[in-house]
Design a protein around this motif. Structure first.
Motif, PDB file in Angstrom:
ATOM      1  N   SER A   1       3.508  -8.836  -9.572  1.00 34.12           N
ATOM      2  CA  SER A   1       4.654  -8.241 -10.262  1.00 34.12           C
ATOM      3  C   SER A   1       4.709  -6.724 -10.115  1.00 34.12           C
ATOM      4  CB  SER A   1       4.626  -8.616 -11.749  1.00 34.12           C
ATOM      5  OG  SER A   1       3.489  -8.073 -12.378  1.00 34.12           O
ATOM      6  N   ARG A   2       3.603  -6.114  -9.737  1.00 34.72           N
ATOM      7  CA  ARG A   2       3.609  -4.655  -9.540  1.00 34.72           C
ATOM      8  C   ARG A   2       4.456  -4.248  -8.348  1.00 34.72           C
ATOM      9  NH1 ARG A   2      -2.718  -3.399  -9.463  1.00 34.72           N
ATOM     10  NH2 ARG A   2      -2.562  -5.131  -7.984  1.00 34.72           N
ATOM     11  N   GLY A   3       4.624  -5.163  -7.399  1.00 28.40           N
ATOM     12  CA  GLY A   3       5.487  -4.890  -6.260  1.00 28.40           C
ATOM     13  C   GLY A   3       4.862  -3.969  -5.235  1.00 28.40           C
ATOM     14  N   LEU A   4       5.659  -3.614  -4.240  1.00 30.42           N
ATOM     15  CA  LEU A   4       5.240  -2.705  -3.171  1.00 30.42           C
ATOM     16  C   LEU A   4       5.423  -1.258  -3.603  1.00 30.42           C
ATOM     17  CD1 LEU A   4       7.024  -4.600  -0.252  1.00 30.42           C
ATOM     18  CD2 LEU A   4       4.554  -4.563  -0.666  1.00 30.42           C
ATOM     19  N   PRO A   5       4.731  -0.332  -2.957  1.00 35.73           N
ATOM     20  CA  PRO A   5       4.955   1.086  -3.259  1.00 35.73           C
ATOM     21  C   PRO A   5       6.411   1.480  -3.035  1.00 35.73           C
ATOM     22  CG  PRO A   5       2.966   0.808  -1.939  1.00 35.73           C
ATOM     23  CD  PRO A   5       3.642  -0.533  -1.978  1.00 35.73           C
ATOM     24  N   ALA A   6       6.890   2.378  -3.869  1.00 37.61           N
ATOM     25  CA  ALA A   6       8.288   2.807  -3.785  1.00 37.61           C
ATOM     26  C   ALA A   6       8.589   3.365  -2.395  1.00 37.61           C
ATOM     27  CB  ALA A   6       8.564   3.863  -4.853  1.00 37.61           C
ATOM     28  N   GLY A   7       9.715   2.948  -1.839  1.00 41.18           N
ATOM     29  CA  GLY A   7      10.157   3.454  -0.539  1.00 41.18           C
ATOM     30  C   GLY A   7       9.553   2.748   0.658  1.00 41.18           C
TER      31      GLY A   7
END
Length: 304
Positions: A39-45
Motif C-alpha cells: 500500500s505504500r506504493g512506488l516512489p513519487a514520480g
C-alpha cells in the motif's frame, strides 16, 4: 453434549487436519504483511502514463499482454500473458534479479489458495478450522490458569471474533459469495492495455497501482487509495468503482492496510500458537506414562 466427547472431537479434528492447517496459517501469516508493504506504493514520480505506455510498447510491441501487475516493494512490473522479462521500474530495463520478497508473496498466495493444487483440501481444512472453533465454544467458558492449557484457552476466547472471521470470510471467497450487488456493465470491446493505462492515469496515481488486467469480459484495475485496495471497471461512461467485496477485503486485510494488515498478522500468530499448543497438549496426554495396574499374576506386596 458431553464435554469429554467434545474435547475428543476438538483434538482429533485438529490432529487430522494439522498439516494443511499449518500450511494455511503460515502462508496466511506471510500474506498478512502484503497490504502493509504494497500500500505504500512506488516512489513519487517513478511512473506516469507516458513512461508506462513506453514500457508496454518496448516489451510488448504486438500488444498481446492481457494485463500488468506491479510489485511496489521490489519496484518491478510483470506483463501478464506474454513471454516478457520482469521490468525494473527504476531503470526501465529487464530486472537483473528477481525480487525475493515478491517471489515469497507470490508463492505464499498460490499455496494458500490452492495448496499443491488441491483446492478441495483448502476448503475442507477451512471448514475444519471453523468446526474446531465451534466445538471450543460449545465446551463453554474456560478457567484461565497460568498453564499451557490455560494460555491455549485464554488466547482462543479473547480473540474469538477475529479468529472466526478469518476462515468464514475465506469460505465466502472460495464459494464466490461477495455480498455485493451487480457490477457496472463492462466496456465492449475492451480497451487496449496502453489506452487503459492512460484512462486510469487521468484520475488516479499510478504509483499505487497493483494490477491492471482483463478479467473475463471486463478490464479491471486494482489500486490502493488511502490504504484500501479498490477495484475499478472500465465502462462506457469511463472508470467506475466496483462494489466493495467485503469478505475479500476483510480476509486479505485490504480495507485499511495498516490496521487490517496488523490485525491479520495478530490473527495468524494466535492461530499458529493455538495449533502448536493444541498439538502439544494432545502429544503430552498421549505420551504421558500411565501407572501400571497390578494383575492377578503379580503377587501382592508383602505376600509370601
Amino acid at each position: 453434549m458431553n464435554n469429554v466427547l467434545l474435547l475428543k472431537l476438538h483434538r482429533w479434528t485438529t490432529f487430522v487436519f494439522a498439516l494443511p492447517l499449518i500450511a494455511l496459517i503460515l502462508t496466511g501469516l506471510i500474506l498478512s504483511a502484503e497490504p502493509i508493504i504494497q500500500s505504500r506504493g512506488l516512489p513519487a514520480g517513478m511512473v506516469d502514463a507516458d513512461r508506462m505506455v513506453g514500457l508496454l510498447q518496448r516489451y510488448d510491441p504486438a500488444g498481446q499482454a492481457r494485463g500488468l501487475s506491479i510489485n511496489a516493494s521490489g519496484q518491478q512490473m510483470r506483463l501478464l500473458g506474454v513471454d516478457a522479462p520482469t521490468i525494473d521500474l527504476a531503470s526501465g530495463e529487464a530486472a537483473a534479479a528477481s525480487d525475493r520478497l515478491g517471489d515469497l508473496l507470490l508463492w505464499a498466495r498460490r499455496t494458500h489458495e490452492h495448496l499443491l493444487g488441491y483446492d478441495w483440501l483448502v476448503i475442507g481444512s477451512t471448514i475444519a478450522m471453523v468446526v474446531i472453533m465451534v466445538i471450543g465454544i460449545l465446551m463453554g467458558l474456560p478457567r484461565l490458569r497460568n498453564s499451557l492449557a490455560g494460555w491455549h484457552k485464554g488466547a482462543a476466547w479473547f480473540t474469538l471474533p477475529l479468529l472466526l472471521l478469518s476462515p468464514i470470510t475465506g469460505l465466502f471467497m472460495a464459494f464466490g459469495w461477495t455480498l455485493t450487488g451487480p457490477p457496472p456493465p463492462p466496456l465492449r470491446p475492451s480497451l487496449p492495455l496502453a489506452q487503459a493505462v492512460r484512462v486510469l492515469a487521468q484520475d488516479h496515481d499510478l504509483a499505487h497501482l497493483a494490477m491492471l488486467a482483463q478479467r473475463g469480459q471486463r478490464m479491471m484495475a486494482r489500486i490502493y487509495e488511502n490504504g484500501e485496495l479498490r477495484f475499478y471497471s472500465f465502462t462506457a461512461d469511463g472508470l467506475a468503482p466496483m462494489p466493495r467485496n467485503w469478505p475479500r477485503l476483510l480476509h486479505e486485510g485490504n480495507w485499511s492496510a495498516l490496521i487490517s494488515g496488523t490485525l491479520n498478522v495478530i490473527v495468524s500468530v494466535v492461530l499458529a500458537g493455538l495449533l502448536v499448543t493444541g498439538l502439544l497438549l494432545w502429544a503430552r496426554r498421549k505420551l504421558r506414562r500411565r501407572p501400571v495396574r497390578p494383575t492377578d499374576a503379580t503377587p501382592a506386596a508383602g505376600a509370601a
